[in-house]
Design a protein around this motif. Structure first.
Motif, PDB file in Angstrom:
ATOM      1  N   GLY A 267       0.849  -1.192   0.000  1.00  0.00           N
ATOM      2  CA  GLY A 267       0.000   0.000   0.000  1.00  0.00           C
ATOM      3  C   GLY A 267       0.879   1.233   0.000  1.00  0.00           C
ATOM      4  O   GLY A 267       2.114   1.155  -0.010  1.00  0.00           O
ATOM      5  N   ALA A 268       0.234   2.389   0.029  1.00  0.00           N
ATOM      6  CA  ALA A 268       0.998   3.628  -0.128  1.00  0.00           C
ATOM      7  C   ALA A 268       1.841   3.974   1.091  1.00  0.00           C
ATOM      8  O   ALA A 268       2.839   4.673   0.970  1.00  0.00           O
ATOM      9  N   THR A 269       1.461   3.492   2.260  1.00  0.00           N
ATOM     10  CA  THR A 269       2.306   3.772   3.433  1.00  0.00           C
ATOM     11  C   THR A 269       3.681   3.159   3.203  1.00  0.00           C
ATOM     12  O   THR A 269       4.712   3.811   3.399  1.00  0.00           O
TER      13      THR A 269
ATOM     14  N   ASN B 149       5.480   5.110   0.333  1.00  0.00           N
ATOM     15  CA  ASN B 149       6.030   6.395   0.793  1.00  0.00           C
ATOM     16  C   ASN B 149       7.281   6.172   1.646  1.00  0.00           C
ATOM     17  O   ASN B 149       8.292   6.853   1.475  1.00  0.00           O
TER      18      ASN B 149
ATOM     19  N   HIS C 130       0.333  13.525   4.144  1.00  0.00           N
ATOM     20  CA  HIS C 130      -0.250  12.451   4.956  1.00  0.00           C
ATOM     21  C   HIS C 130       0.776  11.980   5.995  1.00  0.00           C
ATOM     22  O   HIS C 130       1.986  12.077   5.756  1.00  0.00           O
TER      23      HIS C 130
ATOM     24  N   ALA D 120       1.808   9.204   6.423  1.00  0.00           N
ATOM     25  CA  ALA D 120       2.689   8.206   5.796  1.00  0.00           C
ATOM     26  C   ALA D 120       3.904   8.870   5.140  1.00  0.00           C
ATOM     27  O   ALA D 120       4.813   8.182   4.684  1.00  0.00           O
TER      28      ALA D 120
ATOM     29  N   MET E  46       2.581  15.818  -2.296  1.00  0.00           N
ATOM     30  CA  MET E  46       1.439  15.034  -2.778  1.00  0.00           C
ATOM     31  C   MET E  46       0.818  15.686  -4.009  1.00  0.00           C
ATOM     32  O   MET E  46       0.897  16.896  -4.192  1.00  0.00           O
TER      33      MET E  46
ATOM     34  N   ASN F 225      -5.789  14.613   0.582  1.00  0.00           N
ATOM     35  CA  ASN F 225      -6.886  13.716   0.963  1.00  0.00           C
ATOM     36  C   ASN F 225      -8.042  14.422   1.656  1.00  0.00           C
ATOM     37  O   ASN F 225      -9.163  13.970   1.623  1.00  0.00           O
TER      38      ASN F 225
ATOM     39  N   VAL G  90      -1.581   9.098  -4.152  1.00  0.00           N
ATOM     40  CA  VAL G  90      -2.667   8.218  -3.697  1.00  0.00           C
ATOM     41  C   VAL G  90      -4.069   8.715  -4.035  1.00  0.00           C
ATOM     42  O   VAL G  90      -4.894   7.966  -4.541  1.00  0.00           O
TER      43      VAL G  90
ATOM     44  N   SER H 134      -2.069   3.633  -4.219  1.00  0.00           N
ATOM     45  CA  SER H 134      -2.729   2.732  -3.274  1.00  0.00           C
ATOM     46  C   SER H 134      -4.003   2.177  -3.901  1.00  0.00           C
ATOM     47  O   SER H 134      -4.875   2.952  -4.308  1.00  0.00           O
TER      48      SER H 134
ATOM     49  N   HIS I 298      -6.685   0.585  -2.692  1.00  0.00           N
ATOM     50  CA  HIS I 298      -8.022   0.746  -2.107  1.00  0.00           C
ATOM     51  C   HIS I 298      -8.571   2.159  -2.250  1.00  0.00           C
ATOM     52  O   HIS I 298      -9.751   2.404  -2.023  1.00  0.00           O
ATOM     53  N   LYS I 299      -7.718   3.104  -2.695  1.00  0.00           N
ATOM     54  CA  LYS I 299      -8.225   4.467  -2.880  1.00  0.00           C
ATOM     55  C   LYS I 299      -8.902   4.630  -4.239  1.00  0.00           C
ATOM     56  O   LYS I 299      -9.522   5.650  -4.502  1.00  0.00           O
TER      57      LYS I 299
END
Ligand code: PLP
Length: 394
Positions: A73-75, A78, A107, A109, A154, A158, A187, A208, A210-211
């Motif tokens: 994932g993006a965490t 990043n 974020h 992250a 970014m 978000n 993301v 990511s 799931h986004k």
């Protein structure tokens, strides 16, 4: 099928864009280890490589196979991008100069890895957005110096939905210091606005799944030049030695199928997100007094609204709406429930009171008129009740 709840929290997680997160029942049957030589393994390998092509096509990533590194994932993406330049750094530390430039509205992250990197003597400068919500090119350029190694910004925020002109910023930064490794947290942008990696002029992009409608727990780090990258997750030789660990095969398939769907249907998807946001905003505006839409003057994501309701606390509104069947948030899922209001909104210059009265609404492309109507009725009920009870207490 009519859904009983109305979901207005797509920036927290989109939920499946395709039925069953794009996984076909046959995918859920046995797949071998994609790193095994036998046919069961090679079937999984082929599905992973198909997914890589689909992600590449969605964001116009470079053609070499190792430019897309699948992650959890993006965490993780990043963290990998930010730590990478320092994992094998041999140059002496110059503790007084900032080697990383980023922004105050990133974020956690990004911000948390920066704090950790700072402990090793590599300081950072965080640029604050302008009062209208935009990042100014001049402020970023004045923070970049000869000693800057990394810039991380970014593409879309978000909470505010504000979209930055990363292409312009990255080109100007590289003109000032060509040695900068430019990382972008993409993301919230990927799957909502067109993202073209190669024209952004950056070195790394985090995405990511799931986004944008794929399964949670999978993402990617996209690299311009994989030889610049020192992996954070060490282990086996998976992902061209850039990320150890057996791949999340089902997650990656889901990511690829969703990316492919979006690539083919992007304009319709974008128009539907924008239509849903606009209609929701219009109806809220016409039915509820004393509300304010924030960041309206900025370039923004098509699906995101930041709204302040005078005299109504966001955390209470989230709970009241939840009971009325509507899911919204008071900020990012990571910062929700904070008594002082969202840290990101404070970083945008909101007062504590303003931040506490602001909610984020983020729509999916399948939001129906009926759902908008039901959501607005729920807002009316909740906001009216909360304002009445505040009057009684006063
Ligand atoms: N970056 C941004 C801008 C986000 O909104 C999020 C998730 O909220 C992340 C990074 C972290 O992504 P993931 O949940 O894939 O670790």
């Amino acid at each position: 099928m009519k859904k009983s709840r109305v979901y207005l929290d797509a920036n927290a997680t989109y939920g499946g864009l395709l039925p069953n997160y794009g996984l076909l029942p046959s995918d859920l049957e046995f797949l071998g280890n994609p790193n095994s030589q036998h046919q069961d393994g090679q079937r999984a390998r082929a599905l992973i490589e198909d997914a890589r092509e689909s992600v590449r096509a969605l964001i116009n990533a470079p053609h070499s196979r190792s430019s897309i590194v699948f992650t959890s994932g993006a965490t993780e993406s990043n963290n990998g991008a930010l730590f990478s330049p320092f994992l094998e750094a041999s140059e002496p530390l110059v503790p007084s100069s900032a080697v990383i430039v980023s922004s105050t509205v990133e974020h956690p992250a990004v911000l948390e890895p920066l704090k950790k990197i700072q402990k090793s003597g590599r300081d950072h400068t965080l640029v604050a957005p302008e009062p209208n919500g935009e990042l100014s090119l001049e402020s970023i350029l004045s923070a970049v110096s000869e000693s800057t190694r990394v810039v991380s910004l970014m593409l879309a925020n978000n909470e505010s939905g504000v979209v930055s002109n990363i292409r312009q910023i990255s080109h100007a930064v590289k003109a000032k210091n060509p040695h900068v490794f430019f990382h972008c947290d993409g993301v919230q942008a990927v799957g909502k606005i067109p993202v073209d990696f190669q024209s952004l002029g950056i070195d790394a992009l985090s995405i990511s799944g799931h986004k944008f409608g794929a399964a949670p727990g999978v993402g990617a780090l996209v690299l311009r030049e994989e030889s610049d990258f020192h992996p954070l997750v060490l282990g086996g030789s998976q992902e061209h030695r850039l990320r150890g660990g057996t791949e999340n095969v089902l997650g990656i398939i889901s990511l690829g199928r969703t990316a492919s769907f979006l690539e083919k249907n992007f304009n319709e998807h974008f128009d539907a997100l924008e239509r849903g946001r606009k209609k929701l905003a219009e109806q809220l505006q016409s039915e509820i007094p004393a509300l304010r839409f924030n960041f309206s003057g900025c370039q923004r994501l098509p699906n995101t609204l930041s709204v302040s309701f005078e005299g109504v606390y966001a955390n209470d509104l989230v709970v009241a709406l939840d009971l009325l069947g509507v899911s919204i948030s008071a900020g990012s899922a990571c910062s929700s429930g904070k008594p002082l209001g969202s840290a990101v909104l404070r970083a945008y210059g909101f007062s504590e009171e303003q931040a506490r009265q602001t909610v984020r609404l983020s729509v999916r492309s399948d939001l129906t008129d009926d759902e908008i109507e039901r959501a607005v009725k729920a807002f009316q009920t909740a906001v009216f009740r909360m304002r009445e009870s505040a009057k009684r207490v006063a």
